[in-house]
Design a protein around this motif. Structure first.
Motif, PDB file in Angstrom:
ATOM      1  N   GLY A 142       0.817  -1.207   0.000  1.00  0.00           N
ATOM      2  CA  GLY A 142       0.000   0.000   0.000  1.00  0.00           C
ATOM      3  C   GLY A 142       0.855   1.262   0.000  1.00  0.00           C
ATOM      4  N   GLY A 143       2.073   1.151  -0.499  1.00  0.00           N
ATOM      5  CA  GLY A 143       2.963   2.304  -0.575  1.00  0.00           C
ATOM      6  C   GLY A 143       3.872   2.468   0.634  1.00  0.00           C
ATOM      7  N   GLU A 144       3.676   1.649   1.643  1.00  0.00           N
ATOM      8  CA  GLU A 144       4.526   1.728   2.841  1.00  0.00           C
ATOM      9  C   GLU A 144       5.854   1.023   2.585  1.00  0.00           C
ATOM     10  OE1 GLU A 144       3.714   3.427   5.683  1.00  0.00           O
ATOM     11  OE2 GLU A 144       1.973   4.070   4.504  1.00  0.00           O
ATOM     12  N   ARG A 145       6.896   1.440   3.300  1.00  0.00           N
ATOM     13  CA  ARG A 145       8.194   0.772   3.216  1.00  0.00           C
ATOM     14  C   ARG A 145       8.076  -0.619   3.831  1.00  0.00           C
ATOM     15  NH1 ARG A 145      12.447   3.070   1.470  1.00  0.00           N
ATOM     16  NH2 ARG A 145      13.849   1.732   2.647  1.00  0.00           N
ATOM     17  N   GLY A 154      10.368  -7.716  -3.744  1.00  0.00           N
ATOM     18  CA  GLY A 154       9.947  -6.458  -4.346  1.00  0.00           C
ATOM     19  C   GLY A 154       8.585  -6.030  -3.848  1.00  0.00           C
ATOM     20  N   THR A 155       8.163  -4.862  -4.297  1.00  0.00           N
ATOM     21  CA  THR A 155       6.848  -4.327  -3.932  1.00  0.00           C
ATOM     22  C   THR A 155       6.006  -4.135  -5.182  1.00  0.00           C
ATOM     23  OG1 THR A 155       7.543  -2.017  -4.132  1.00  0.00           O
ATOM     24  CG2 THR A 155       7.849  -3.071  -1.957  1.00  0.00           C
ATOM     25  N   VAL A 156       4.700  -4.091  -4.980  1.00  0.00           N
ATOM     26  CA  VAL A 156       3.790  -3.840  -6.101  1.00  0.00           C
ATOM     27  C   VAL A 156       4.151  -2.519  -6.773  1.00  0.00           C
ATOM     28  CG1 VAL A 156       1.393  -3.304  -6.694  1.00  0.00           C
ATOM     29  CG2 VAL A 156       1.904  -5.284  -5.252  1.00  0.00           C
ATOM     30  N   ALA A 157       4.455  -1.497  -5.979  1.00  0.00           N
ATOM     31  CA  ALA A 157       4.804  -0.186  -6.551  1.00  0.00           C
ATOM     32  C   ALA A 157       6.036  -0.277  -7.458  1.00  0.00           C
ATOM     33  CB  ALA A 157       5.038   0.830  -5.436  1.00  0.00           C
ATOM     34  N   LEU A 158       7.038  -1.029  -7.053  1.00  0.00           N
ATOM     35  CA  LEU A 158       8.229  -1.234  -7.882  1.00  0.00           C
ATOM     36  C   LEU A 158       7.839  -1.835  -9.231  1.00  0.00           C
ATOM     37  CD1 LEU A 158      11.393  -1.666  -8.294  1.00  0.00           C
ATOM     38  CD2 LEU A 158      10.996  -3.924  -7.279  1.00  0.00           C
ATOM     39  N   PHE A 159       7.040  -2.883  -9.191  1.00  0.00           N
ATOM     40  CA  PHE A 159       6.642  -3.564 -10.421  1.00  0.00           C
ATOM     41  C   PHE A 159       5.731  -2.679 -11.279  1.00  0.00           C
ATOM     42  CE2 PHE A 159       8.505  -7.117  -8.288  1.00  0.00           C
ATOM     43  CZ  PHE A 159       8.860  -8.001  -9.287  1.00  0.00           C
ATOM     44  N   GLU A 160       4.827  -1.937 -10.652  1.00  0.00           N
ATOM     45  CA  GLU A 160       3.955  -1.042 -11.430  1.00  0.00           C
ATOM     46  C   GLU A 160       4.775   0.015 -12.165  1.00  0.00           C
ATOM     47  OE1 GLU A 160      -0.306  -1.242  -9.063  1.00  0.00           O
ATOM     48  OE2 GLU A 160       1.178   0.237  -8.406  1.00  0.00           O
ATOM     49  N   ARG A 161       5.780   0.572 -11.496  1.00  0.00           N
ATOM     50  CA  ARG A 161       6.627   1.587 -12.153  1.00  0.00           C
ATOM     51  C   ARG A 161       7.393   1.019 -13.331  1.00  0.00           C
ATOM     52  NH1 ARG A 161       9.191   3.317  -7.013  1.00  0.00           N
ATOM     53  NH2 ARG A 161       7.262   3.390  -5.860  1.00  0.00           N
ATOM     54  N   ALA A 162       7.569  -0.307 -13.353  1.00  0.00           N
ATOM     55  CA  ALA A 162       8.275  -0.961 -14.458  1.00  0.00           C
ATOM     56  C   ALA A 162       7.323  -1.451 -15.541  1.00  0.00           C
ATOM     57  CB  ALA A 162       9.093  -2.129 -13.918  1.00  0.00           C
ATOM     58  N   GLY A 163       6.042  -1.077 -15.460  1.00  0.00           N
ATOM     59  CA  GLY A 163       5.085  -1.441 -16.503  1.00  0.00           C
ATOM     60  C   GLY A 163       4.333  -2.734 -16.265  1.00  0.00           C
ATOM     61  N   PHE A 164       4.485  -3.332 -15.096  1.00  0.00           N
ATOM     62  CA  PHE A 164       3.752  -4.554 -14.766  1.00  0.00           C
ATOM     63  C   PHE A 164       2.334  -4.183 -14.327  1.00  0.00           C
ATOM     64  CE2 PHE A 164       8.033  -5.979 -14.633  1.00  0.00           C
ATOM     65  CZ  PHE A 164       8.072  -7.355 -14.622  1.00  0.00           C
ATOM     66  N   VAL A 165       1.411  -5.117 -14.512  1.00  0.00           N
ATOM     67  CA  VAL A 165       0.033  -4.926 -14.063  1.00  0.00           C
ATOM     68  C   VAL A 165      -0.351  -6.094 -13.153  1.00  0.00           C
ATOM     69  CG1 VAL A 165      -0.676  -3.622 -16.107  1.00  0.00           C
ATOM     70  CG2 VAL A 165      -0.939  -6.113 -16.086  1.00  0.00           C
ATOM     71  N   ARG A 166      -1.332  -5.841 -12.301  1.00  0.00           N
ATOM     72  CA  ARG A 166      -1.833  -6.907 -11.429  1.00  0.00           C
ATOM     73  C   ARG A 166      -2.510  -7.959 -12.292  1.00  0.00           C
ATOM     74  NH1 ARG A 166      -2.790  -5.128  -5.773  1.00  0.00           N
ATOM     75  NH2 ARG A 166      -1.860  -3.058  -5.612  1.00  0.00           N
ATOM     76  N   ALA A 167      -2.049  -9.193 -12.151  1.00  0.00           N
ATOM     77  CA  ALA A 167      -2.593 -10.266 -12.970  1.00  0.00           C
ATOM     78  C   ALA A 167      -3.451 -11.244 -12.173  1.00  0.00           C
ATOM     79  CB  ALA A 167      -1.461 -11.031 -13.650  1.00  0.00           C
ATOM     80  N   ALA A 168      -3.144 -11.397 -10.882  1.00  0.00           N
ATOM     81  CA  ALA A 168      -3.921 -12.332 -10.058  1.00  0.00           C
ATOM     82  C   ALA A 168      -3.586 -12.114  -8.589  1.00  0.00           C
ATOM     83  CB  ALA A 168      -3.605 -13.780 -10.443  1.00  0.00           C
ATOM     84  N   THR A 170      -2.935 -13.666  -4.774  1.00  0.00           N
ATOM     85  CA  THR A 170      -2.352 -14.899  -4.254  1.00  0.00           C
ATOM     86  C   THR A 170      -2.824 -15.079  -2.814  1.00  0.00           C
ATOM     87  OG1 THR A 170      -0.363 -14.079  -3.129  1.00  0.00           O
ATOM     88  CG2 THR A 170      -0.233 -14.307  -5.531  1.00  0.00           C
ATOM     89  N   THR A 171      -2.542 -16.226  -2.271  1.00  0.00           N
ATOM     90  CA  THR A 171      -2.753 -16.410  -0.841  1.00  0.00           C
ATOM     91  C   THR A 171      -1.409 -16.377  -0.120  1.00  0.00           C
ATOM     92  OG1 THR A 171      -2.738 -18.819  -1.112  1.00  0.00           O
ATOM     93  CG2 THR A 171      -4.897 -17.711  -1.112  1.00  0.00           C
ATOM     94  N   GLY A 172      -0.343 -16.006  -0.845  1.00  0.00           N
ATOM     95  CA  GLY A 172       0.993 -15.932  -0.281  1.00  0.00           C
ATOM     96  C   GLY A 172       1.236 -14.635   0.471  1.00  0.00           C
ATOM     97  N   VAL A 173       2.170 -14.699   1.403  1.00  0.00           N
ATOM     98  CA  VAL A 173       2.593 -13.524   2.158  1.00  0.00           C
ATOM     99  C   VAL A 173       4.108 -13.546   2.285  1.00  0.00           C
ATOM    100  CG1 VAL A 173       0.458 -13.330   3.503  1.00  0.00           C
ATOM    101  CG2 VAL A 173       2.366 -14.659   4.393  1.00  0.00           C
ATOM    102  N   SER A 174       4.685 -12.376   2.520  1.00  0.00           N
ATOM    103  CA  SER A 174       6.098 -12.251   2.864  1.00  0.00           C
ATOM    104  C   SER A 174       6.161 -11.254   4.007  1.00  0.00           C
ATOM    105  CB  SER A 174       6.921 -11.760   1.662  1.00  0.00           C
ATOM    106  OG  SER A 174       8.285 -11.668   2.007  1.00  0.00           O
ATOM    107  N   GLY A 175       6.702 -11.682   5.130  1.00  0.00           N
ATOM    108  CA  GLY A 175       6.748 -10.807   6.289  1.00  0.00           C
ATOM    109  C   GLY A 175       5.369 -10.398   6.773  1.00  0.00           C
ATOM    110  N   GLY A 176       4.367 -11.250   6.545  1.00  0.00           N
ATOM    111  CA  GLY A 176       3.003 -10.946   6.963  1.00  0.00           C
ATOM    112  C   GLY A 176       2.253 -10.036   6.011  1.00  0.00           C
ATOM    113  N   VAL A 177       2.886  -9.649   4.900  1.00  0.00           N
ATOM    114  CA  VAL A 177       2.273  -8.744   3.916  1.00  0.00           C
ATOM    115  C   VAL A 177       1.829  -9.570   2.706  1.00  0.00           C
ATOM    116  CG1 VAL A 177       2.634  -6.688   2.491  1.00  0.00           C
ATOM    117  CG2 VAL A 177       3.789  -6.889   4.700  1.00  0.00           C
ATOM    118  N   PRO A 178       0.594  -9.341   2.216  1.00  0.00           N
ATOM    119  CA  PRO A 178       0.103 -10.141   1.077  1.00  0.00           C
ATOM    120  C   PRO A 178       0.909  -9.905  -0.197  1.00  0.00           C
ATOM    121  CG  PRO A 178      -1.488  -8.416   1.661  1.00  0.00           C
ATOM    122  CD  PRO A 178      -0.392  -8.369   2.672  1.00  0.00           C
TER     123      PRO A 178
END
Length: 187
Positions: A142-145, A154-168, A170-178
């Motif tokens: 959500g934009g937080e560090r 990586g973060t969603v923001a990093l991937f979005e800035r590189a031209g990636f889009v949300r595709a699906a 997941t039920t996965g987490v890293s460090g408690g973050v979806p």
């Protein structure tokens, strides 16, 4: 700051500098968590050394002013045993997409935007080897560090800035973050 991103093929020593253990007795991941965690800690360096001998190789390295500074593991999803068997990260479709699964930036080089450069280099590398798409499975902060340990994906923001889009989702987490499947179509 002069930054270049290059394939890890023929650059095993530089790869080891970035991901290898820093202390005696510490074995480290050696970027095997997604590839095949069954490989013993003792055999991981040799396994990765072999991957660094032939195209497409296991990923890309970032160099800052000629010094190796970072790593991104990027290869066909089919080469990552953990992803092929994942219950938490779904397949988007039948494309033979490549996956950018982790980033490592050496201490002293962080907070300089190298993950952006590594991701761009990973996309270029995949495209040069005929990948139809590149995926990542970053955390949705959500934009937080995020802390360094949880942020290796990586973060969603990093991937979005590189031209990636949300595709699906997941039920996965890293460090408690979806985590989210992000996709960048090529070609």
């Amino acid at each position: 700051m002069d930054v270049e991103v290059r394939s890890a093929v023929g650059r095993y020593d530089d790869f080891a500098t970035v991901v290898g253990p820093r202390k005696e007795g510490v074995r480290g991941c050696w970027c095997m968590s997604y590839r095949d965690s069954r490989v013993s800690a003792e055999d991981r360096p040799g396994f990765m050394a072999d991957l660094c001998t032939t195209d497409p190789g296991p990923g890309v390295l970032a160099y800052v002013d000629g010094e190796v500074a970072g790593w991104c593991s990027v290869a066909p999803r089919s080469t990552y045993r953990r992803l092929m068997n994942a219950r938490t990260i779904p397949f988007v479709d039948d494309l033979d997409a490549w996956s950018a699964v982790c980033f490592v930036v050496r201490a002293g080089y962080r907070r300089r935007g190298l993950m952006h450069r590594l991701l761009a280099g990973a996309v270029e590398h995949a495209a040069a080897h005929g990948a139809p798409a590149v995926e990542g499975y970053p955390v949705d902060t959500g934009g937080e560090r995020v802390d360094v340990i949880s942020g290796y994906v990586g973060t969603v923001a990093l991937f979005e800035r590189a031209g990636f889009v949300r595709a699906a989702p997941t039920t996965g987490v890293s460090g408690g973050v979806p985590r989210v499947v992000m996709r960048h179509a090529l070609g």
